[in-house]
Scaffold this active site. Structure first.
Site, PDB file in Angstrom:
ATOM      1  N   HIS A 278     -92.188  39.324  -2.279  1.00 18.52           N
ATOM      2  CA  HIS A 278     -92.238  39.240  -0.808  1.00 18.52           C
ATOM      3  C   HIS A 278     -93.662  38.921  -0.333  1.00 18.52           C
ATOM      4  O   HIS A 278     -93.922  37.838   0.129  1.00 18.52           O
ATOM      5  CB  HIS A 278     -91.707  40.493  -0.088  1.00 18.52           C
ATOM      6  CG  HIS A 278     -90.322  40.865  -0.483  1.00 18.52           C
ATOM      7  ND1 HIS A 278     -89.258  40.019  -0.303  1.00 18.52           N
ATOM      8  CD2 HIS A 278     -89.813  41.988  -1.086  1.00 18.52           C
ATOM      9  CE1 HIS A 278     -88.150  40.597  -0.752  1.00 18.52           C
ATOM     10  NE2 HIS A 278     -88.455  41.785  -1.243  1.00 18.52           N
TER      11      HIS A 278
ATOM     12  N   ASP B  64     -82.810  37.941  -4.678  1.00 19.96           N
ATOM     13  CA  ASP B  64     -83.039  39.325  -4.276  1.00 19.96           C
ATOM     14  C   ASP B  64     -81.745  40.102  -4.036  1.00 19.96           C
ATOM     15  O   ASP B  64     -81.109  40.523  -4.986  1.00 19.96           O
ATOM     16  CB  ASP B  64     -83.969  39.333  -3.040  1.00 19.96           C
ATOM     17  CG  ASP B  64     -84.500  40.707  -2.696  1.00 19.96           C
ATOM     18  OD1 ASP B  64     -84.132  41.678  -3.384  1.00 19.96           O
ATOM     19  OD2 ASP B  64     -85.302  40.831  -1.742  1.00 19.96           O
TER      20      ASP B  64
HETATM   21 ZN   LIG Z   1     -86.213  43.456  -4.255  1.00 18.06          ZN
END
Ligand SMILES: [Zn+2]
Length: 444
Positions: free
Chosen positions: A269, A320
């Site tokens: 991220h 993810d």
């Molecule tokens: Zn994750």
């Protein structure tokens, strides 16, 4: 030595354009040679080949949350409640079936390698199973069954927040109790892997879940095993605020302070970073894994992808939460999010986006793949330019058309290590009913 040939009308060999009439000779799982022919061969597939896509960050079980978390509203922190409820229901058997379904879906989407960031380790009360690596073994068995290449990122998870607060009951099964216990379990796991398509890597869940001195233990184990190290970082502003309050440093600076910023590290991220954070990352050689569909789904915010790109930070992509399993979609979202944020177009070159979807992901997971070059692992995907996604395909803008328009639906052939796992002739991958059944059993 058995060798095989894959001939295609076009292939992306890494540049800004597609090459016509390409023949790959494949031997012992690797690309032995690549020839460009003058004309189309009789055996040529009417398609466009590129390296197998890589999801460098996945939590396979989150797939069972797809579509089920919108009604609750709220933010990232509220979304964790149904996620924890689902995590609490997994058993080794249920998880193997669910993961095989998800890995099968990934292969059908042209994803040939997955980085499985795995933290559901023990029984719901935190006590180990009879085999302490039963859950990890379930994931490896699922990968083996489907044929996907996997780096199992075994994740250390010890505390509930940056202040060291104790785990909530629903987080207990994530924890090994101490980083020493985690290290010895992961060492045993790494020593038990026999498949050529599987590797063990290490991860720290986040600066929330791993105290400073334990981060150093994660680093030492990655050094000992010579394996990738992954960590979630600055996905949410609240993590930055808590880290600043506890340590007077941003999460990225805290990682640097504990020696974790090195080239084998991938920061997942890295959405809410400062300019100083980004300079630290760039100088270290560490990569960033962007997960745009999940970041959008969870309301995380749009990360500074173009800033990372300008600094030369390697950018990989992850599915993810698997709310969407389509790495081409992740690639174009990187461009789309930057267009929305910066209000301009053409921020990332199509070749750079495709490189993020392939080579940079493979690099982040420790595999010599993601490139169509002699010597590389023969992980190859073919899409159909006559599919509805691509009909009217513009060869002059071939790579851009591929990145901006192709989806998993246009994938026709998938090879992992030279072995065909999907072709128009069929496949033995889990079908829709099998995926549905595994999700239903996971919630039961
Ligand atoms: Zn994750």
């Amino acid at each position: 030595v058995t060798s095989s040939v894959l001939a295609v009308d076009h292939a992306w060999l890494g540049g800004e354009d597609l090459a016509p009439n390409v023949r790959f000779t494949i031997s012992e799982g690797r690309i032995e040679s690549i020839e460009a022919a003058d004309g189309r061969g009789a055996d040529s597939i009417a398609g466009i080949a590129f390296p197998g896509l890589v999801s460098a960050h996945s939590h396979a079980f989150h797939r069972a949350l797809r579509g089920r978390t919108h009604r609750i509203g709220g933010d990232f922190w509220a979304w964790r409640n149904p996620m924890y409820e689902l995590a609490g229901r997994l058993t080794p058997d249920r998880y193997e079936a669910l993961a095989a379904a998800v890995f099968g879906e990934m292969l059908r989407a042209g994803i040939t390698t997955v980085g499985e960031f795995h933290y559901v380790h023990h029984r719901p009360d935190g006590t180990p199973y009879e085999d302490p690596n039963a859950m990890q073994g379930a994931l490896l068995a699922a990968a083996d069954r489907t044929g996907i290449r996997i780096t199992l990122l075994d994740t250390l998870y010890l505390t509930a927040d940056v202040d060291g607060s104790a785990l909530a009951p629903e987080q207990r099964r994530f924890s090994d109790g101490t980083s020493a216990a985690w290290s010895s379990r992961v060492r045993a796991l790494a020593g038990s892997v026999t498949s050529e398509r599987a590797k063990v890597g290490v991860a720290a869940h986040s600066v929330r879940a791993v105290p400073g001195h334990d981060l150093e233990v994660v680093f030492r184990l990655s050094d000992e095993l010579v394996c990738p190290l992954h960590i979630h970082v600055s996905e949410q502003p609240a993590e930055n605020e808590a880290c600043l309050a506890a340590h007077q440093m941003t999460p990225v600076a805290w990682l640097e302070d504990h020696g974790l910023l090195v080239s084998r590290t991938t920061l997942v991220h890295a959405t809410h970073t400062t300019e100083a954070d980004r300079d630290l990352i760039a100088r270290s050689g560490a990569g960033v894994c962007l997960c745009p569909t999940t970041e959008a789904d969870l309301g995380d915010g749009t990360g500074p992808a173009s800033e990372y790109r300008a600094l030369g930070v390697p950018l990989s992509l992850g599915s993810d939460s698997n709310a969407v399993v389509d790495i081409l979609e992740e690639a174009r979202r990187v461009e789309h999010h930057d267009r929305l944020r910066l209000r301009r177009r053409g921020v990332h070159s199509p070749a750079a986006l495709l490189r993020s979807a392939t080579f940079e992901g493979a690099r982040a997971l420790g595999w010599d793949s993601g490139r169509l070059e002699p010597g590389a692992l023969a992980d190859i995907v073919v899409v159909d330019p006559e599919h509805l996604d691509l009909s009217g395909f513009d060869l002059v803008n071939g790579v851009a058309t591929l990145v901006m328009a192709a989806t998993r639906a246009s994938v026709t052939h998938v090879l992992v290590g030279g072995e065909t796992v999907l072709s128009p002739g069929g496949s033995s991958l889990p079908d829709e009913a099998a995926i549905g059944g595994a999700i239903e059993r996971a919630w039961r």
